[in-house]
Design a protein around this motif. Structure first.
Motif, PDB file in Angstrom:
ATOM      1  N   ILE A   1      62.835 102.650   4.806  1.00  0.00           N
ATOM      2  CA  ILE A   1      63.078 103.955   5.445  1.00  0.00           C
ATOM      3  C   ILE A   1      61.779 104.742   5.556  1.00  0.00           C
ATOM      4  O   ILE A   1      61.472 105.328   6.605  1.00  0.00           O
ATOM      5  N   VAL A   2      60.985 104.759   4.479  1.00  0.00           N
ATOM      6  CA  VAL A   2      59.708 105.483   4.498  1.00  0.00           C
ATOM      7  C   VAL A   2      58.758 104.863   5.519  1.00  0.00           C
ATOM      8  O   VAL A   2      58.101 105.572   6.293  1.00  0.00           O
ATOM      9  N   VAL A   3      58.668 103.530   5.532  1.00  0.00           N
ATOM     10  CA  VAL A   3      57.776 102.831   6.470  1.00  0.00           C
ATOM     11  C   VAL A   3      58.211 103.076   7.910  1.00  0.00           C
ATOM     12  O   VAL A   3      57.379 103.316   8.790  1.00  0.00           O
ATOM     13  N   LEU A   4      59.505 103.022   8.140  1.00  0.00           N
ATOM     14  CA  LEU A   4      60.035 103.262   9.484  1.00  0.00           C
ATOM     15  C   LEU A   4      59.646 104.652   9.985  1.00  0.00           C
ATOM     16  O   LEU A   4      59.154 104.816  11.112  1.00  0.00           O
ATOM     17  N   PHE A   5      59.864 105.673   9.160  1.00  0.00           N
ATOM     18  CA  PHE A   5      59.475 107.039   9.530  1.00  0.00           C
ATOM     19  C   PHE A   5      57.968 107.116   9.770  1.00  0.00           C
ATOM     20  O   PHE A   5      57.501 107.715  10.743  1.00  0.00           O
ATOM     21  N   SER A   6      57.214 106.505   8.887  1.00  0.00           N
ATOM     22  CA  SER A   6      55.761 106.587   8.953  1.00  0.00           C
ATOM     23  C   SER A   6      55.221 106.001  10.253  1.00  0.00           C
ATOM     24  O   SER A   6      54.397 106.614  10.931  1.00  0.00           O
ATOM     25  N   ILE A   7      55.708 104.803  10.597  1.00  0.00           N
ATOM     26  CA  ILE A   7      55.193 104.147  11.798  1.00  0.00           C
ATOM     27  C   ILE A   7      55.646 104.855  13.068  1.00  0.00           C
ATOM     28  O   ILE A   7      54.842 105.133  13.968  1.00  0.00           O
ATOM     29  N   VAL A   8      56.947 105.159  13.146  1.00  0.00           N
ATOM     30  CA  VAL A   8      57.489 105.721  14.389  1.00  0.00           C
ATOM     31  C   VAL A   8      57.082 107.179  14.563  1.00  0.00           C
ATOM     32  O   VAL A   8      56.499 107.563  15.583  1.00  0.00           O
ATOM     33  N   VAL A   9      57.363 108.015  13.577  1.00  0.00           N
ATOM     34  CA  VAL A   9      57.118 109.454  13.730  1.00  0.00           C
ATOM     35  C   VAL A   9      55.632 109.785  13.591  1.00  0.00           C
ATOM     36  O   VAL A   9      55.032 110.395  14.486  1.00  0.00           O
ATOM     37  N   GLN A  10      55.022 109.366  12.471  1.00  0.00           N
ATOM     38  CA  GLN A  10      53.608 109.672  12.280  1.00  0.00           C
ATOM     39  C   GLN A  10      52.736 108.911  13.275  1.00  0.00           C
ATOM     40  O   GLN A  10      51.785 109.453  13.829  1.00  0.00           O
ATOM     41  N   GLY A  11      53.080 107.639  13.502  1.00  0.00           N
ATOM     42  CA  GLY A  11      52.279 106.820  14.407  1.00  0.00           C
ATOM     43  C   GLY A  11      52.260 107.331  15.836  1.00  0.00           C
ATOM     44  O   GLY A  11      51.237 107.272  16.514  1.00  0.00           O
ATOM     45  N   LEU A  12      53.397 107.859  16.295  1.00  0.00           N
ATOM     46  CA  LEU A  12      53.469 108.346  17.679  1.00  0.00           C
ATOM     47  C   LEU A  12      52.897 109.754  17.853  1.00  0.00           C
ATOM     48  O   LEU A  12      52.664 110.187  18.975  1.00  0.00           O
ATOM     49  N   THR A  13      52.678 110.468  16.757  1.00  0.00           N
ATOM     50  CA  THR A  13      52.230 111.860  16.879  1.00  0.00           C
ATOM     51  C   THR A  13      50.821 112.123  16.345  1.00  0.00           C
ATOM     52  O   THR A  13      50.271 113.190  16.582  1.00  0.00           O
ATOM     53  N   VAL A  14      50.237 111.161  15.612  1.00  0.00           N
ATOM     54  CA  VAL A  14      48.934 111.420  15.001  1.00  0.00           C
ATOM     55  C   VAL A  14      47.841 111.639  16.051  1.00  0.00           C
ATOM     56  O   VAL A  14      46.925 112.441  15.855  1.00  0.00           O
ATOM     57  N   GLY A  15      47.938 110.937  17.175  1.00  0.00           N
ATOM     58  CA  GLY A  15      46.954 111.124  18.243  1.00  0.00           C
ATOM     59  C   GLY A  15      46.995 112.530  18.816  1.00  0.00           C
ATOM     60  O   GLY A  15      45.956 113.167  19.018  1.00  0.00           O
ATOM     61  N   LYS A  16      48.214 113.039  19.053  1.00  0.00           N
ATOM     62  CA  LYS A  16      48.363 114.397  19.589  1.00  0.00           C
ATOM     63  C   LYS A  16      47.871 115.431  18.588  1.00  0.00           C
ATOM     64  O   LYS A  16      47.235 116.425  18.963  1.00  0.00           O
TER      65      LYS A  16
END
Length: 420
Positions: free
Chosen positions: A396-411
């Motif tokens: 669950i933590v990895v899923l959130f990290s990759i999808v949410v953090q991964g898609l927004t860190v660039g912005k």
């Protein structure tokens, strides 16, 4: 033959999912592949037994037999770390060598301790009791940012180079530290005969960590000297392959950290080796070869993270504690990054300064993405009462990290830059 068959299936699926993502979802490649794999996994769990029972059973067996921990930690991780380090500019790392060293060591240990204490006291409030030693196991396996995922996500998110170097520099080194720490804590949790004294633990850290750094330096400088004498791109590619594959076997036999050895070897060949031992043609072929290796293995890694959903017994039971764990991990990451940053004021007297401003720290905290390494570590645990619980929470933590953090860190990085 079975391993070849498994990899063949994964390569076919990865290429098909990559096409679907590029054609329809248009997400960063690796994240898109993972999301499609997850959707397929959900479909299989809901409809597979009813409509395709034979195929579903066969696919379940295929994924279950794939030893993710051994394949990732024993093979893929070494290739991906070497490929990532090969493209990192050493001069950029030198400018921030002290902060990177602290964030990849002190911050990892601090984060593990904070996570373990918070989880130990919060879990009973949710009706789950976990012994502290297993809370500490979770803290050690979830604390390191995954260098493979971080490199892949930041590259596709087009994060500015100077911020990317800060995040990648920490990620490349904290992985080796965390793997050693996890091995020690897991041994304490599962082996009653292990004498966990300060001396034994310190010696294990020194042997694994310093030994890995020294071995990587020997590999890097030796390979560079050899390539300088021939300057042939075909032989140079073979030499780098032998460093990764043979180097892993040597590191294993010496009981030193192969991830740290691969990072150091990649940094030396990518900087010193390219400068003194390679023509432009050799350099170009070498970079393109390892870029392709990086892309292919990343696609397989994210594909398998998505299919890992098939192996979880019952994710619904742990949704609440998994959701809470997300905030625990983010809070610990924030604390473990900000506290050392505050202490840099002490070192200003010695001329040591950190170029990490508040904006960079925000990106560093949010860019601390967890991934396949955490899943591989939790899968390496022996069967026991708490393995499935920790596996589900980790996912669950990895899923959130990759999808949410991964898609927004660039912005986030671009917004931070605009304000500076």
């Amino acid at each position: 033959m079975e391993l070849y068959y498994t990899f063949s299936v994964l390569i076919v699926l990865a290429s098909f999912f990559a096409y679907l993502n590029l054609r329809f979802l248009k997400l960063p490649g690796t994240i898109g592949i993972m999301i499609i794999a997850m959707l397929v996994s959900v479909g299989i769990r809901l409809l597979g037994d009813s409509y395709f029972p034979a195929t579903t059973k066969h696919f379940f067996e295929l994924i279950k037999e794939f030893d993710f921990n051994e394949i990732l930690m024993g093979a893929m991780l070494n290739f991906l770390l070497f490929a990532g380090a090969l493209h990192v500019n050493m001069s950029d790392l030198k400018e921030q060598k002290v902060p990177i060293m602290i964030y990849s060591t002190v911050s990892v240990v601090l984060s593990a301790l904070i996570i373990s204490m918070l989880l130990y006291y919060i879990a009973p409030l949710l009706g789950i009791t976990i012994p502290y030693i297993f809370c500490l196991v979770f803290g050690t396996l979830i604390s390191p940012t995954d260098p493979i995922v971080v490199l892949g996500v930041l590259k596709e998110a087009k994060v500015p180079k100077r911020i990317e170097t800060k995040i990648v520099g920490e990620s490349l080194f904290n992985d080796g530290v965390a793997v050693v720490m996890f091995a020690v804590v897991l041994k304490m949790a599962t082996d009653p005969t292990f004498d966990a004294t300060f001396g034994s633990i310190s010696w294990l850290f020194i042997k694994e960590g310093v030994g890995g750094l020294l071995l990587g330096a020997v590999f890097g400088f030796t390979a560079s000297k050899v390539m300088k004498r021939i300057d042939d791109y075909k032989v140079s590619v073979l030499i780098t392959l032998s460093i990764v594959m043979g180097g892993f076997l040597i590191a294993q036999s010496l009981h030193v950290s192969s991830p740290l050895a691969m990072v150091v070897a990649g940094l030396i060949i990518g900087n010193y080796g390219k400068k003194v031992a390679m023509s432009e043609v050799t350099k170009d072929y070498l970079e393109k070869f390892w870029e392709l290796i990086d892309e292919i293995l990343n696609a397989i890694l994210f594909l398998f993270i998505g299919f890992e959903l098939l192996l979880l017994p019952n994710l619904n039971k742990q949704l609440l504690i998994g959701f809470v764990a997300i905030f625990i991990v983010l809070f610990s990451r924030l604390t473990a990054i900000v506290l050392p940053w505050k202490f840099f004021d002490i070192f200003k007297f010695f001329g040591i300064r950190s170029a990490y401003n508040k904006g960079s720290l925000m990106v560093l905290v949010w860019g601390g993405i967890r991934g396949g390494v955490s899943i591989a570590l939790v899968l390496s645990m022996p069967e026991g009462e708490y393995k499935n619980l920790l596996l589900e929470v980790t996912y669950i933590v990895v899923l959130f990290s990759i999808v949410v953090q991964g898609l927004t860190v660039g912005k986030l990085a671009k917004r931070v830059l605009e304000k500076e």
